[in-house]
Write a protein that holds these residues in place. Structure first.
Motif, PDB file in Angstrom:
ATOM      1  N   VAL A 148     -30.098  70.875  97.890  1.00  8.88           N
ATOM      2  CA  VAL A 148     -31.558  70.741  97.968  1.00  8.88           C
ATOM      3  C   VAL A 148     -32.242  71.091  96.657  1.00  8.88           C
ATOM      4  CG1 VAL A 148     -33.629  71.539  99.183  1.00  8.88           C
ATOM      5  CG2 VAL A 148     -31.511  71.157 100.451  1.00  8.88           C
ATOM      6  N   MET A 149     -31.705  72.033  95.899  1.00  6.72           N
ATOM      7  CA  MET A 149     -32.337  72.442  94.647  1.00  6.72           C
ATOM      8  C   MET A 149     -31.735  71.746  93.430  1.00  6.72           C
ATOM      9  SD  MET A 149     -32.867  76.547  95.248  1.00  6.72           S
ATOM     10  CE  MET A 149     -33.327  76.758  93.540  1.00  6.72           C
ATOM     11  N   ASN A 150     -30.408  71.623  93.400  1.00  9.97           N
ATOM     12  CA  ASN A 150     -29.732  71.114  92.208  1.00  9.97           C
ATOM     13  C   ASN A 150     -29.623  69.590  92.209  1.00  9.97           C
ATOM     14  OD1 ASN A 150     -26.991  70.302  90.842  1.00  9.97           O
ATOM     15  ND2 ASN A 150     -27.591  72.215  89.873  1.00  9.97           N
ATOM     16  N   PHE A 151     -29.128  69.036  93.278  1.00  8.03           N
ATOM     17  CA  PHE A 151     -28.839  67.606  93.373  1.00  8.03           C
ATOM     18  C   PHE A 151     -30.055  66.701  93.125  1.00  8.03           C
ATOM     19  CE2 PHE A 151     -28.269  63.923  96.348  1.00  8.03           C
ATOM     20  CZ  PHE A 151     -27.301  63.257  95.620  1.00  8.03           C
ATOM     21  N   PRO A 152     -31.228  66.955  93.727  1.00 10.86           N
ATOM     22  CA  PRO A 152     -32.364  66.036  93.521  1.00 10.86           C
ATOM     23  C   PRO A 152     -32.835  65.948  92.079  1.00 10.86           C
ATOM     24  CG  PRO A 152     -32.743  67.443  95.422  1.00 10.86           C
ATOM     25  CD  PRO A 152     -31.558  67.998  94.708  1.00 10.86           C
ATOM     26  N   GLY A 153     -32.713  67.046  91.331  1.00 10.54           N
ATOM     27  CA  GLY A 153     -33.167  67.034  89.949  1.00 10.54           C
ATOM     28  C   GLY A 153     -32.414  66.024  89.100  1.00 10.54           C
ATOM     29  N   TYR A 154     -31.099  65.894  89.332  1.00  9.21           N
ATOM     30  CA  TYR A 154     -30.318  64.915  88.583  1.00  9.21           C
ATOM     31  C   TYR A 154     -30.758  63.494  88.904  1.00  9.21           C
ATOM     32  CZ  TYR A 154     -27.035  68.515  87.036  1.00  9.21           C
ATOM     33  OH  TYR A 154     -26.469  69.605  86.433  1.00  9.21           O
ATOM     34  N   LEU A 155     -30.990  63.225  90.185  1.00  9.91           N
ATOM     35  CA  LEU A 155     -31.402  61.867  90.558  1.00  9.91           C
ATOM     36  C   LEU A 155     -32.760  61.518  89.962  1.00  9.91           C
ATOM     37  CD1 LEU A 155     -30.283  61.620  94.294  1.00  9.91           C
ATOM     38  CD2 LEU A 155     -28.977  61.276  92.187  1.00  9.91           C
ATOM     39  N   ALA A 156     -33.677  62.486  89.993  1.00 16.48           N
ATOM     40  CA  ALA A 156     -34.995  62.243  89.400  1.00 16.48           C
ATOM     41  C   ALA A 156     -34.889  62.030  87.893  1.00 16.48           C
ATOM     42  CB  ALA A 156     -35.921  63.410  89.709  1.00 16.48           C
ATOM     43  N   THR A 157     -33.971  62.726  87.242  1.00 18.28           N
ATOM     44  CA  THR A 157     -33.764  62.546  85.800  1.00 18.28           C
ATOM     45  C   THR A 157     -33.215  61.164  85.500  1.00 18.28           C
ATOM     46  OG1 THR A 157     -33.357  64.911  85.481  1.00 18.28           O
ATOM     47  CG2 THR A 157     -32.530  63.424  83.783  1.00 18.28           C
ATOM     48  N   TYR A 158     -32.252  60.706  86.310  1.00 16.87           N
ATOM     49  CA  TYR A 158     -31.701  59.368  86.103  1.00 16.87           C
ATOM     50  C   TYR A 158     -32.790  58.306  86.249  1.00 16.87           C
ATOM     51  CZ  TYR A 158     -27.111  61.562  86.621  1.00 16.87           C
ATOM     52  OH  TYR A 158     -26.010  62.353  86.466  1.00 16.87           O
ATOM     53  N   ARG A 159     -33.698  58.525  87.199  1.00 14.33           N
ATOM     54  CA  ARG A 159     -34.779  57.553  87.403  1.00 14.33           C
ATOM     55  C   ARG A 159     -35.757  57.599  86.224  1.00 14.33           C
ATOM     56  NH1 ARG A 159     -36.367  58.594  92.620  1.00 14.33           N
ATOM     57  NH2 ARG A 159     -37.756  60.234  91.914  1.00 14.33           N
ATOM     58  N   LYS A 160     -36.111  58.788  85.778  1.00 15.05           N
ATOM     59  CA  LYS A 160     -37.084  58.913  84.682  1.00 15.05           C
ATOM     60  C   LYS A 160     -36.532  58.334  83.384  1.00 15.05           C
ATOM     61  CE  LYS A 160     -39.947  62.210  82.153  1.00 15.05           C
ATOM     62  NZ  LYS A 160     -40.354  63.634  81.984  1.00 15.05           N
ATOM     63  N   THR A 161     -35.254  58.530  83.119  1.00 15.29           N
ATOM     64  CA  THR A 161     -34.652  58.017  81.883  1.00 15.29           C
ATOM     65  C   THR A 161     -34.228  56.553  82.018  1.00 15.29           C
ATOM     66  OG1 THR A 161     -32.503  58.897  82.598  1.00 15.29           O
ATOM     67  CG2 THR A 161     -33.842  60.280  81.148  1.00 15.29           C
ATOM     68  N   ARG A 162     -34.535  55.944  83.176  1.00 12.87           N
ATOM     69  CA  ARG A 162     -34.288  54.527  83.439  1.00 12.87           C
ATOM     70  C   ARG A 162     -32.793  54.167  83.472  1.00 12.87           C
ATOM     71  NH1 ARG A 162     -39.048  51.720  83.250  1.00 12.87           N
ATOM     72  NH2 ARG A 162     -40.813  52.793  82.271  1.00 12.87           N
TER      73      ARG A 162
END
Length: 212
Positions: free
Chosen positions: A38-52
């Motif tokens: 819940v804390m660690n995993f979503p941040g990576y996915l959001a980063t992948y989306r932001k960096t396209r």
């Protein structure tokens, strides 16, 4: 920290089951899974989306879903490592015991993992930025954990809050883990909570997740 906070961790609440086994270890296992998913995993996915990264993969033969699966595999391995370290410390330094029903404890762990990753995917689907994903994950983590026994037995909470906590996946998993240490059947409410969270979280994430 949970073990040290107990007044009498070696006191038996049932023959062969100590206070540490019944109240600290189940909470710690739930904490590890929830923190990673819940804390660690979503941040990576959001980063992948932001960096396209996901958008670039979408126009190649490789599917962006492969990145999500790969990240989940790595995250799950990280979670298993955390559980191994926590259990190792509990057994070697605090004389904790293994659950009486180990196969059921593994089943609870898998059910909790599915539920929490569904929550994590929901957080990633609604968070516009990596920082927002971390913030939302932190709120979800503390909300579930505080009502599920992170700061002490749920018996110390007001009855209404304890009841709410028992239906949230964190509290449901802690109760289910506790049952495996006692050798009791896992209550249907615990399975229901984990199952409903998994289904609803997956459905919401699938409906709202953005690749870019």
């Amino acid at each position: 920290m949970n073990g040290l906070s107990l007044d009498a961790p070696d006191e038996e609440v049932r023959p062969g089951v100590t206070v540490l086994d019944a109240y600290a270890v189940p909470v710690v296992l739930s904490l590890v899974v929830t923190m990673v998913a819940v804390m660690n995993f979503p941040g990576y996915l959001a980063t992948y989306r932001k960096t396209r990264v996901l958008r670039r993969l979408a126009v190649t033969p490789a599917s962006p879903a492969m990145v999500l699966v790969a990240q989940m595999v790595v995250s799950f391995a990280q979670m298993l490592l955390g559980i191994a370290v926590a259990c190792g410390v509990a057994v070697t330094m605090f004389d904790a015991h293994l659950p009486r029903d180990v196969p059921m404890a593994v089943a609870v762990l898998l059910g909790l993992s599915l539920a929490m990753y569904a929550v994590g995917m929901t957080v990633a689907s609604v968070a516009p930025t990596p920082n927002a994903a971390v913030a939302l994950g932190l709120v979800a983590f503390f909300g579930m954990a505080a009502l599920g026994g992170m700061f002490g037995p749920t018996e110390n909470l007001p009855e209404q809050l304890a009841e709410i906590g028992s239906w949230l996946p964190f509290g449901a998993a802690a109760e289910a883990f506790r049952a495996t240490w006692f050798g009791d059947p896992v209550a249907w409410q615990s399975w229901a909570s984990l199952g409903v969270t998994t289904v609803l979280g997956t459905a919401v994430a699938a409906a709202l997740f953005r690749w870019e």
